[in-house]
Design a protein around this motif. Structure first.
Motif, PDB file in Angstrom:
ATOM      1  N   GLY A 147      38.757  34.901  45.188  1.00  0.00           N
ATOM      2  CA  GLY A 147      40.080  35.170  44.629  1.00  0.00           C
ATOM      3  C   GLY A 147      41.127  34.149  45.008  1.00  0.00           C
ATOM      4  O   GLY A 147      42.084  33.928  44.247  1.00  0.00           O
ATOM      5  N   LEU A 166      42.186  36.281  39.295  1.00  0.00           N
ATOM      6  CA  LEU A 166      41.913  35.885  40.680  1.00  0.00           C
ATOM      7  C   LEU A 166      42.686  36.748  41.671  1.00  0.00           C
ATOM      8  O   LEU A 166      42.166  37.095  42.745  1.00  0.00           O
ATOM      9  N   SER A 216      40.373  31.022  45.390  1.00  0.00           N
ATOM     10  CA  SER A 216      39.757  29.771  44.913  1.00  0.00           C
ATOM     11  C   SER A 216      38.927  29.053  45.979  1.00  0.00           C
ATOM     12  O   SER A 216      38.629  27.862  45.827  1.00  0.00           O
TER      13      SER A 216
END
Length: 648
Positions: free
Chosen positions: A328, A284, A330
């Motif tokens: 990335g 992420l 979330s």
């Protein structure tokens, strides 16, 4: 109904593709447009039923692959994420099909073009309804094939052929990473079915496996490999060079592939795999950094391009960067929200640019435009709406265009992540917002305002596009104005939990969207302020003080060249990759294939055979005494052999 929404475009493709020469252009256009429009209407019904009604389901069609313990079903997965993508894919595709009736009206190969459009639509639908990674890869490769066919549709042009090959090759690099990621998922989980993988992901959060001789975190490695595939398909920095060249295809292709569908495949894939990516923090982080850097670099390149379609292409690349750094940190829902709003206003801008090109007798260079806004007022208004949505113009608490809602929630989520890479994304994204507004209004002012810079013949033929082209623009403009306002609550605010259900997973500790609603006010207002500054600077440079662009380019020549030459990516790849590949390929061809394989193999055998035949043919002189002498030698040889055998 669900199956029809997916397979109607395939039926249109088969009819137009196989029978186009028999039924003619008009019938081919009618059947493809009707099938896609019907699929779009069914997609609305599915959205209401699945996303708003919560009736998620998976429809298994048949067992596709069965080998030992490995079995893959061909199944259609319908949840909220799929329903949103169906609206985007079928909706934009329907508008592009209708628009193409007017735009391609003089092309002699219309049946083939509409067949390719429908094939692309079907492959994208296969991708977004996949219930496993293998089925997703089928759709993934299918859109790659269809994009190759569409980008190179005008195959008589060398530039179109080169662009289609470039897109195909660059995407193969990313697809190799995607394949390795699928293999890694299978090694880790023993399955490629989404539900099986998602259920087992939490237990594998700390698992490791051997990769290239090293013991590495399993999920981080698999997700990074999958991200390589997303980088290629969604034109992220490093695997992005195919996107601007793909503008060689017809303008409707640019709108369909590069605005709403193919380039968003990578965003969709990561959102779909959020239950796995949530347990891969390193992956992420990489997604965030690459996405933020892409958003900034693409925006800087868009500042100096002169081809109207290439400016919008780099804008697409920049907006995809926003979506990726949202993923990335979330903020998956925010990324899909921006994917949806972006589909409306970017398709509007691409089709609007096509209307401009149509009016300007196929001219695409903005330096040869200007002074035409009164001649094509509807197109001008549509381009204004698309640019306002792209720049994210709006007033908090009152109303804003589509990009105002989706882009701002992404930046707020990046800030709320409270990580160094989240801050990196926030500040680069904020700067990119200023640059986006600047090049958007640079495009508007150079294209429509100022003194006419086209020749008299071109200006004499400037005319508004027919309504078969303008109608889709109006529909997309409605989405560009209202999609953000209407969708904000369900996508990223109070209604998001009920709306998204189980289609996206976000760990409680990673819920940056919830935190985004509590950031300081200056964070919320900054992107809008930057957008207004960008618009003001564009007016100053291209209306108030027209000498400033030339002066700036002269004073900051190195920076100007860096932007105009696209950060020299093409030159770097040409020097280190293309030339080496050509040298290696030529060496293997000349030394390996020609000299060794052909030289010793087929060509060598043929050469020896010809040599023997030539020498043997020299004995056939036609003189009787030569043949008698040969017979005498034969008799002597035969008698000698007989006597030798008897004595032995």
């Amino acid at each position: 109904m669900e199956v029809a929404a997916i397979f109607l475009p395939l039926i249109g493709f088969l009819i137009a593709g196989c029978l186009g020469r028999v039924i003619g252009h008009r019938a081919s256009m009618a059947v493809t447009v009707a099938s896609v429009c019907a699929a779009a209407i069914l997609s609305i019904w599915l959205f209401v039923d699945v996303a708003l009604g919560g009736e998620t389901r998976t429809i298994t069609l048949f067992t596709w692959i069965e080998s030992g313990d490995f079995a893959v079903d061909w199944a259609l997965r319908f949840d909220t994420l799929t329903a949103v993508m169906l609206i985007v894919v079928n909706g934009v595709s329907a508008m592009v099909h209708i628009y193409s009736i007017g735009y391609m009206s003089h092309d002699p190969h219309r049946a083939r073009f509409f067949a390719y459009l429908s094939l692309f639509t079907f492959m994208m639908l296969m991708l977004v309804t996949a219930d496993n990674l293998v089925q997703m890869f089928f759709g993934w490769e299918g859109v790659g094939l269809a994009s190759y066919l569409l980008i190179g549709f005008w195959y008589e042009k060398k530039s179109a052929n080169d662009a289609s090959i470039k897109a195909f090759v660059v995407n193969r690099v990313g697809d190799f990473g995607f394949l390795l990621g699928i293999f890694a998922i299978f090694v880790i989980f023993g399955s490629v079915e989404f539900d099986t993988v998602f259920e087992a992901a939490p237990a594998m959060a700390d698992a490791t496996f051997n990769f290239l001789g090293y013991e590495v975190p399993a999920l981080n490695t698999a997700c990074l490999l999958l991200f390589v595939g997303a980088m290629g398909k969604s034109a992220q920095l490093g695997l992005h060079t195919w996107l601007p060249d793909a503008m060689e295809g017809p303008t409707p292709v640019s709108a369909l592939i590069h605005a709403a569908t193919m380039v968003t495949a990578g965003v969709f894939m990561i959102a779909r795999l959020s239950p796995v990516f949530e347990y891969a923090p390193t992956a992420l982080m990489v997604v965030t950094i690459v996405g933020a850097t892409t958003a900034f670099v693409a925006a800087t390149i868009g500042l100096t391009q002169t081809d109207i379609k290439r400016v919008i292409a780099y804008s697409t690349m920049s907006q995809l960067g926003y979506m990726f750094f949202a993923l990335g940190v979330s903020a998956y829902e925010a990324a899909i929200f921006h994917l949806m709003t972006h589909a409306f206003f970017k398709a509007l801008l691409f089709l609007g640019s096509g209307s401009v090109i149509h009016a300007m007798s196929d001219e695409q260079d903005m330096r040869k435009m200007g002074g035409i806004w009164r001649m094509i007022p509807v197109t001008y208004a549509m381009m204004w709406i698309g640019s306002l949505a792209l720049a994210g113009v709006g007033v908090y608490g009152v109303f804003g265009f589509a990009g105002f809602y989706s882009k701002d929630i992404i930046l707020e989520s990046a800030f709320a992540d409270h990580s160094w890479f989240g801050s990196y994304a926030f500040w680069l994204g904020t700067i990119a917002a200023l640059l986006t507004a600047f090049y958007s209004w640079r495009l508007l002012l150079m294209t429509f305002h100022g003194q006419p810079r086209a020749d008299e013949k071109t200006m004499a033929h400037v005319h508004e596009s027919p309504w078969v082209m303008l109608g889709p623009l109006v529909v997309l403009a409605i989405g560009a104005v209202f999609a953000g306002y209407v969708g904000y609550d369900a996508f990223v605010h109070h209604g998001r939990e009920a709306f998204w259900g189980d289609s996206i997973l976000v760990l409680e500790a990673n819920d940056t969207i919830e935190a985004a609603h509590h950031v300081p006010f200056w964070v919320k207002i900054l992107p809008v302020v930057m957008g207004l500054i960008g618009i003001g600077l564009a007016y100053l440079f291209y209306m108030g003080r027209p000498y400033l662009p030339g002066l700036t380019a002269t004073v900051f020549r190195p920076l100007y060249n860096l932007s105009f030459r696209k950060w020299y990516f093409d030159e770097i790849y040409d020097f280190f990759v293309v030339r080496f590949s050509m040298w290696l390929g030529r060496g293997l061809w000349k030394s390996g294939d020609v000299a060794i394989i052909d030289g010793v193999g087929p060509d060598g055998i043929a050469r020896v055979t010809r040599d023997i035949a030539r020498r043997t043919s020299a004995l056939q002189t036609g003189y009787l005494y030569h043949y008698a002498f040969a017979m005498l030698i034969g008799v002597v040889a035969l008698v000698s052999w007989y006597l030798y055998s008897v004595r032995g």
